[in-house]
Design an enzyme around this catalytic site. Structure first.
Site, mmCIF file in Angstrom:
data_model
loop_
_atom_site.group_PDB
_atom_site.id
_atom_site.type_symbol
_atom_site.label_atom_id
_atom_site.label_comp_id
_atom_site.label_asym_id
_atom_site.label_seq_id
_atom_site.Cartn_x
_atom_site.Cartn_y
_atom_site.Cartn_z
ATOM 1 N N HIS A 163 -20.404 -118.621 40.486
ATOM 2 C CA HIS A 163 -20.164 -117.725 39.349
ATOM 3 C C HIS A 163 -19.024 -116.765 39.666
ATOM 4 O O HIS A 163 -18.724 -116.520 40.837
ATOM 5 C CB HIS A 163 -21.416 -116.884 39.058
ATOM 6 N N CYS A 248 -27.420 -110.777 40.915
ATOM 7 C CA CYS A 248 -28.121 -111.720 40.029
ATOM 8 C C CYS A 248 -29.627 -111.519 40.002
ATOM 9 O O CYS A 248 -30.309 -112.138 39.178
ATOM 10 C CB CYS A 248 -27.767 -113.163 40.359
#
Length: 258
Positions: A163, A248
């Site tokens: 990501h 996250c």
């Protein structure tokens, strides 16, 4: 007053089955992961964050990585459509949680895909990583949702990590930090600071000059301390085996209003 609420989600008993894409699979100790998650949540709470536990999703191995399921801008929650099909059932519980907080709820629709870990907000600028989990239609839909609210959306390439926020995050003054070998184009960011460790690129802003970081980046912690930041470290080693990082494991909701 800014809000300090954080969504978190307890690890699934199937955590060890979580997806890996850019690293070799390692054995995950689920019991230890739960202890590390509890310490992470405690660190948020100790710095004034109200943690809100999303209903567990025990059949979803990656559900602890709650950030991927929703993107917040002001009081709007954009429910994502994760790029990995196996992760799409994770969004239902998160949608319920944000709706209960009074958020305006929008959605990413097919054919768009978007993971929250690909979205880095710096003030009203929203960087979105175009890579393995987020596609052009997802970027377009994020732009359509947030630009009318005053956001400026900037798409950036991501190819070396899972990501965008696996590669870069930002300090309180807006300086983007990253580990150069993992960043596709550092020059896209107006201010960029190179850090010596991959996991040192990941910081959660706890408030003021206080940063939450993984214990696996001691040299970066020293660098940021020397720059005048207060660094709080947590061990998230079991989640790092699944390409997870400190960002996250929560969704920080800073701009809620009644």
């Amino acid at each position: 007053m800014p809000s300090k609420k954080a969504l978190v989600r307890r690890p699934s008993p199937r955590l060890a089955e979580g997806l890996v894409t850019h690293i070799e699979r390692e054995k995950v100790d689920v019991g230890l992961a739960v202890e590390q998650w509890e310490a992470y949540v405690a660190a948020l709470s100790a710095h004034g964050w109200e943690t809100i536990e999303v209903e567990p999703a025990d059949d979803c191995p990656d559900s602890v990585f709650v950030e991927d399921t929703v993107v917040m801008y002001k009081n709007v929650a954009l429910i994502t459509r994760p790029g990995a099909e196996a992760r799409r059932p994770e969004t239902a519980g998160v949608e319920e949680a944000v709706a209960a907080l009074g958020c305006s709820v929008n959605w990413i629709w097919e054919p768009g895909t978007l993971d929250g870990g690909d979205v880095l907000k710096i003030g009203d600028t929203i960087y979105v990583g175009r890579g393995g989990r987020t596609n052009p239609a997802g970027v377009q839909q994020l732009r359509a949702a947030f630009e009318p609210l005053g956001a400026r959306v900037v798409a950036v390439p991501v190819s070396k990590v899972l990501h965008l926020k696996s590669a870069v995050t930002a300090l309180p003054d807006g300086t983007v930090i990253g580990h150069i070998p993992k960043v596709d184009r550092p020059a896209l960011f107006p201010r960029f600071l190179s850090v010596p460790e991959e996991s040192g690129a990941h910081v959660v802003l706890l408030g003021g000059s206080t940063l939450l970081m993984a214990a696996s980046a001691p040299r970066t912690a020293e660098l940021l301390t020397d720059l005048g930041f207060e660094v709080v470290t947590v061990d998230i080693g079991e989640f790092e085996k699944l390409e997870g990082c400190v960002t996250c494991l929560s969704v920080r909701m800073r701009e809620l209003y009644a």
